[in-house]
Design a protein around this motif. Structure first.
Motif, short mmCIF file in Angstrom:
data_model
loop_
_atom_site.label_atom_id
_atom_site.label_comp_id
_atom_site.label_asym_id
_atom_site.label_seq_id
_atom_site.Cartn_x
_atom_site.Cartn_y
_atom_site.Cartn_z
N GLU A 1 54.61 3.09 38.66
CA GLU A 1 53.50 2.88 37.74
C GLU A 1 52.57 1.79 38.29
O GLU A 1 52.99 0.67 38.51
CB GLU A 1 54.00 2.46 36.35
CG GLU A 1 52.91 2.38 35.31
CD GLU A 1 52.19 3.70 35.15
OE1 GLU A 1 51.02 3.78 35.58
OE2 GLU A 1 52.79 4.65 34.61
N ASN A 2 51.31 2.14 38.49
CA ASN A 2 50.31 1.20 39.00
C ASN A 2 49.13 1.01 38.05
O ASN A 2 48.29 0.16 38.28
CB ASN A 2 49.79 1.66 40.36
CG ASN A 2 50.87 1.68 41.41
OD1 ASN A 2 51.76 0.84 41.43
ND2 ASN A 2 50.82 2.65 42.30
N ASP A 3 49.07 1.82 36.99
CA ASP A 3 47.97 1.73 36.03
C ASP A 3 48.22 0.56 35.09
O ASP A 3 49.25 0.50 34.41
CB ASP A 3 47.86 3.04 35.25
CG ASP A 3 46.75 2.97 34.22
OD1 ASP A 3 45.58 3.02 34.63
OD2 ASP A 3 47.07 2.84 33.02
N LEU A 4 47.26 -0.36 35.04
CA LEU A 4 47.44 -1.56 34.21
C LEU A 4 47.62 -1.20 32.74
O LEU A 4 48.50 -1.76 32.07
CB LEU A 4 46.23 -2.49 34.39
CG LEU A 4 46.28 -3.77 33.55
CD1 LEU A 4 47.50 -4.62 33.90
CD2 LEU A 4 45.01 -4.56 33.74
N SER B 1 48.89 1.48 31.39
CA SER B 1 50.23 2.04 31.18
C SER B 1 51.31 0.96 31.27
O SER B 1 52.28 0.98 30.50
CB SER B 1 50.52 3.13 32.21
OG SER B 1 49.63 4.21 32.02
N ARG C 1 57.04 -0.80 37.88
CA ARG C 1 56.44 -0.79 39.22
C ARG C 1 57.32 -0.04 40.21
O ARG C 1 56.82 0.73 41.03
CB ARG C 1 56.20 -2.22 39.70
CG ARG C 1 55.16 -2.98 38.93
CD ARG C 1 53.76 -2.49 39.22
NE ARG C 1 53.28 -3.18 40.42
CZ ARG C 1 52.30 -2.74 41.18
NH1 ARG C 1 51.70 -1.62 40.91
NH2 ARG C 1 51.93 -3.42 42.23
N PRO D 1 49.73 -0.58 45.22
CA PRO D 1 51.16 -0.30 45.24
C PRO D 1 51.95 -1.57 45.56
O PRO D 1 51.49 -2.41 46.34
CB PRO D 1 51.31 0.73 46.37
CG PRO D 1 49.95 1.33 46.52
CD PRO D 1 48.98 0.25 46.15
N PRO E 1 39.85 3.03 34.48
CA PRO E 1 41.19 2.43 34.52
C PRO E 1 41.28 1.40 35.64
O PRO E 1 40.54 1.47 36.63
CB PRO E 1 42.10 3.62 34.81
CG PRO E 1 41.23 4.65 35.42
CD PRO E 1 39.85 4.43 34.87
N ILE E 2 42.16 0.46 35.46
CA ILE E 2 42.41 -0.56 36.49
C ILE E 2 43.76 -0.23 37.10
O ILE E 2 44.77 -0.13 36.41
CB ILE E 2 42.42 -1.97 35.89
CG1 ILE E 2 41.02 -2.28 35.33
CG2 ILE E 2 42.84 -3.00 36.93
CD1 ILE E 2 40.93 -3.56 34.57
N THR E 3 43.73 -0.02 38.41
CA THR E 3 44.95 0.35 39.13
C THR E 3 45.37 -0.79 40.03
O THR E 3 44.58 -1.28 40.84
CB THR E 3 44.69 1.62 39.97
OG1 THR E 3 44.22 2.65 39.10
CG2 THR E 3 45.96 2.08 40.65
N LEU E 4 46.61 -1.20 39.88
CA LEU E 4 47.16 -2.24 40.76
C LEU E 4 47.47 -1.62 42.12
O LEU E 4 47.82 -0.43 42.20
CB LEU E 4 48.44 -2.81 40.17
CG LEU E 4 48.35 -3.47 38.79
CD1 LEU E 4 49.73 -3.92 38.34
CD2 LEU E 4 47.40 -4.63 38.80
#
Length: 109
Positions: free
Chosen positions: A60-63, A65, A56, A12, A7-10
């Protein structure tokens, strides 16, 4: 067997509203460049940005999602005056976010 794509996480959000404004401007530019500039492009970008900011702010930080949320909620948008669909918008948001993170959207590098 192929390995799953991680997964790609942005990171915070430091300022979700500022991120949303950046996304709105970037999306309008993309929309106007892909076909023709249309007034509805502003509305599309504004709505996608609102969804993104709310997600955001809710943590939610998961790209993936975030993209699914935009896809799902943009289904209620009336695209009759546009060349685009909720799928094109969700994909464009994903590409813009990946680009902002320095990730090659083609090959995941």
């Amino acid at each position: 067997m192929a390995e799953p794509i991680p997964p790609i996480t942005l990171p915070p959000p430091q300022n979700a509203q500022q991120e949303g404004e950046w996304l709105r401007e970037a999306l309008v530019t993309w929309l106007d460049r892909e076909f023709i500039p249309e007034p509805v492009n502003q509305q599309i970008a504004r709505r996608a940005s609102q969804i993104f900011v709310r997600q955001r702010m809710e943590g939610e930080n998961d790209l993936g999602s975030l993209v699914i949320a935009i896809l799902t909620e943009m289904q209620a948008f009336d695209f009759r005056e546009s060349f685009y669909s909720e799928f094109a918008i969700a994909n464009a948001v994903s590409d813009l976010l990946l680009q902002s993170l320095g990730i090659d959207r083609c090959c995941g590098n």
